[in-house]
Design a protein around this motif. Structure first.
Motif, PDB file in Angstrom:
ATOM      1  N   ALA A 246      -5.148  10.600  -5.726  1.00 40.77           N
ATOM      2  CA  ALA A 246      -5.159   9.453  -4.814  1.00 40.77           C
ATOM      3  C   ALA A 246      -4.225   8.350  -5.297  1.00 40.77           C
ATOM      4  CB  ALA A 246      -6.583   8.915  -4.670  1.00 40.77           C
ATOM      5  N   ALA A 247      -4.142   8.193  -6.636  1.00 33.72           N
ATOM      6  CA  ALA A 247      -3.318   7.115  -7.197  1.00 33.72           C
ATOM      7  C   ALA A 247      -1.835   7.317  -6.925  1.00 33.72           C
ATOM      8  CB  ALA A 247      -3.562   6.997  -8.698  1.00 33.72           C
ATOM      9  N   PRO A 251      -1.763   4.075   0.099  1.00 38.74           N
ATOM     10  CA  PRO A 251      -3.000   3.551   0.681  1.00 38.74           C
ATOM     11  C   PRO A 251      -4.113   3.340  -0.342  1.00 38.74           C
ATOM     12  CG  PRO A 251      -2.079   5.238   2.104  1.00 38.74           C
ATOM     13  CD  PRO A 251      -1.251   5.239   0.854  1.00 38.74           C
ATOM     14  N   PHE A 252      -4.180   4.172  -1.369  1.00 36.13           N
ATOM     15  CA  PHE A 252      -5.244   4.002  -2.364  1.00 36.13           C
ATOM     16  C   PHE A 252      -5.153   2.627  -3.018  1.00 36.13           C
ATOM     17  CE2 PHE A 252      -6.542   4.133  -6.831  1.00 36.13           C
ATOM     18  CZ  PHE A 252      -7.876   4.474  -6.694  1.00 36.13           C
ATOM     19  N   TRP A 253      -3.943   2.223  -3.415  1.00 34.89           N
ATOM     20  CA  TRP A 253      -3.791   0.936  -4.100  1.00 34.89           C
ATOM     21  C   TRP A 253      -4.039  -0.237  -3.163  1.00 34.89           C
ATOM     22  CZ3 TRP A 253      -4.132   1.219  -9.047  1.00 34.89           C
ATOM     23  CH2 TRP A 253      -3.715   2.375  -9.704  1.00 34.89           C
ATOM     24  N   PHE A 259     -10.379  -4.155  -1.735  1.00 34.17           N
ATOM     25  CA  PHE A 259     -11.806  -4.040  -2.032  1.00 34.17           C
ATOM     26  C   PHE A 259     -12.170  -4.769  -3.320  1.00 34.17           C
ATOM     27  CE2 PHE A 259     -15.604  -1.091  -1.349  1.00 34.17           C
ATOM     28  CZ  PHE A 259     -15.910  -1.685  -0.130  1.00 34.17           C
ATOM     29  N   ALA A 260     -11.218  -4.886  -4.256  1.00 32.55           N
ATOM     30  CA  ALA A 260     -11.468  -5.697  -5.454  1.00 32.55           C
ATOM     31  C   ALA A 260     -11.704  -7.152  -5.061  1.00 32.55           C
ATOM     32  CB  ALA A 260     -10.286  -5.584  -6.409  1.00 32.55           C
ATOM     33  N   LEU A 423      -3.852  -9.109   4.275  1.00 29.48           N
ATOM     34  CA  LEU A 423      -2.494  -8.578   4.380  1.00 29.48           C
ATOM     35  C   LEU A 423      -2.427  -7.131   3.895  1.00 29.48           C
ATOM     36  CD1 LEU A 423       0.501  -9.049   4.985  1.00 29.48           C
ATOM     37  CD2 LEU A 423       0.753  -9.937   2.652  1.00 29.48           C
ATOM     38  N   MET A 424      -3.055  -6.836   2.772  1.00 34.20           N
ATOM     39  CA  MET A 424      -3.042  -5.466   2.255  1.00 34.20           C
ATOM     40  C   MET A 424      -3.669  -4.489   3.246  1.00 34.20           C
ATOM     41  SD  MET A 424      -3.773  -5.693  -1.861  1.00 34.20           S
ATOM     42  CE  MET A 424      -4.978  -7.015  -1.849  1.00 34.20           C
TER      43      MET A 424
END
Length: 439
Positions: A246-247, A251-253, A259-260, A423-424
């Motif tokens: 995923a990394a 989209p994962f980041w 979410f962080a 934005l992300m």
């Protein structure tokens, strides 16, 4: 009415396709009973999430610990909550949901009870930070992803919202009770109450939770019958492999970064520091805790509604809207603090409650869109970022309060961060094909 038979395990341990006489499908699909048991279990286990904000002032007054020290233990619990989740999802694939969830509840019970006899900060870090963190991480939203992924095809978004709201419902039930106990009996009886709540959930899991629809000879709700997969071995390896795969995708980041910030502005900031922050302005602890409980009430509505919306609208747009509105609300919060509850504060509580974990159903939907069968594990890693963000702000919020004597800078900074999360979320591109790691 559709009829299916009980599957027969094949030589590899997986359930074979149904054959022979066809039993009648229950009028109420068992998936809904599994969802109900999961809701009640998570709600009982959520008692611990209601407590940290109530413990800050009593621990500071009785034991002389700084808010930064207390925030560090709460932050560690949040980080471990997140880092445990992806491994718990893999363990559920290997051993089933029931043994993993039962073990998690036992660990939470032990961690909460251990704090009753603590006198040094490291004991709080060990009991509440380490044990409760690991136990609660195994009961995290990865559990929700596993339940919905196995038992539901139709109504996944709605059920995700309902199960996510279980934590908020636990907050609603336990916050006023724990606040009253802390104010009238002290923080130690409150810790015992948290332990009892987790203990009560254990028999529900042992006797009522079912692992897979194929165990009952059924198809998932709204789907077609599929045999139960062979238990997945190498849980830790699979969790790490899913993370590495995923990394390598953008989209994962983006999901993890947004979410962080979600965790930083909910569990890390408001859940941990709202009560002591309001108390700084003269508001009684029980009143401030009741306001957080109202957030829990409204959050149930907001999260279920978000699940319903996720089934119908773009999850990217929903996340952009949610984070934007949350940031605006936080920028207004410092001006609303007062000894008494005024109408603007009530408006903030309702508004913020609707948005509290409304981000979960669309985030989970995007994980499914991009990562297919690995979605529960990838979502567990995204959840880990949520809890890392929460842990950092739980500590940083206490540190800022120790240094400046006020939480204002933290509220404003969190509001600004929400703009980045919006934005992300909006720039995540649509994916046509799943990205899935080998199991």
């Amino acid at each position: 009415m559709t009829q299916i038979s009980t599957p027969v395990p094949d030589a590899e341990g997986a359930s074979a396709p149904p054959s022979g006489p066809l039993p009648r499908t229950p009028r109420i699909h068992p998936a809904w009973w599994v969802a109900l048991v999961s809701f009640v279990t998570v709600m009982c286990a959520a008692a611990f999430t209601a407590a940290p904000g109530l413990f800050v002032d009593p621990l500071n007054a009785e034991l002389g610990w700084s808010r930064a020290t207390i925030g560090f233990a709460v932050g560690l619990q949040s980080v471990l909550y997140g880092l445990t989740a992806p491994f718990a999802a893999s363990l559920m694939d290997r051993f089933g949901m029931r043994p993993v969830v039962t073990a998690a509840l036992v660990v939470i019970t032990g961690g909460a009870l251990s704090t009753v006899w603590m006198s040094e900060p490291w004991q709080f870090v060990l009991g509440w930070g380490l044990l409760v963190g690991v136990g609660s991480g195994s009961m995290a939203l990865a559990f929700t992803a596993t339940v919905t992924g196995r038992w539901f095809v139709a109504r996944r978004g709605l059920v995700s919202g309902v199960l996510t709201a279980a934590t908020a419902s636990g907050q609603l039930v336990f916050l006023p009770l724990l606040a009253w106990i802390v104010e009238n009996q002290g923080w130690r009886p409150a810790s015992v109450t948290v332990a009892i709540a987790s203990l009560i959930a254990i028999p529900l899991v042992l006797f009522l939770l079912r692992d897979h629809p194929a165990d009952m000879g059924l198809a998932p709700y709204g789907g077609e019958y599929a045999p139960k997969p062979e238990p997945a071995r190498g849980a830790a390896k699979r969790a790490v492999t899913a993370l590495f795969d995923a990394a390598r995708t953008g989209p994962f980041w983006l999901l993890a970064g947004a979410f962080a910030i979600c965790g930083a502005t909910t569990n890390g900031l408001v859940r941990t520091h709202f009560v002591p922050g309001a108390h700084d302005h003269g508001m009684p602890i029980t009143v401030a805790a009741s306001l957080l409980a109202v957030i829990g009430v409204v959050d149930v509505i907001g999260t279920i509604a978000s699940g319903w919306l996720t089934d119908r609208y773009s999850p990217r747009v929903l996340l952009g809207v949610y984070y934007t509105l949350r940031g605006v609300a936080l920028l207004f919060l410092p001006s609303l603090m007062a000894p008494h509850v005024e109408l603007p504060m009530v408006f903030f509580i309702v508004f913020y409650g609707l948005d509290w974990v409304a981000t979960v159903p669309p985030t989970l939907a995007l994980c499914r869109e991009f990562y297919g069968d690995d979605a529960p594990i990838v979502f567990g890693w995204v959840l880990a970022s949520h809890q890392v963000g929460a842990g950092i702000v739980a500590f940083a919020g206490g540190l800022v309060r120790d240094v400046t004597g006020s939480y204002d800078a933290v509220w404003y900074g969190a509001g600004a961060l929400c703009a980045g999360a919006a934005l992300m979320s909006m720039v995540i591109r649509r994916q046509r094909a799943h990205v899935s790691s080998p199991s």
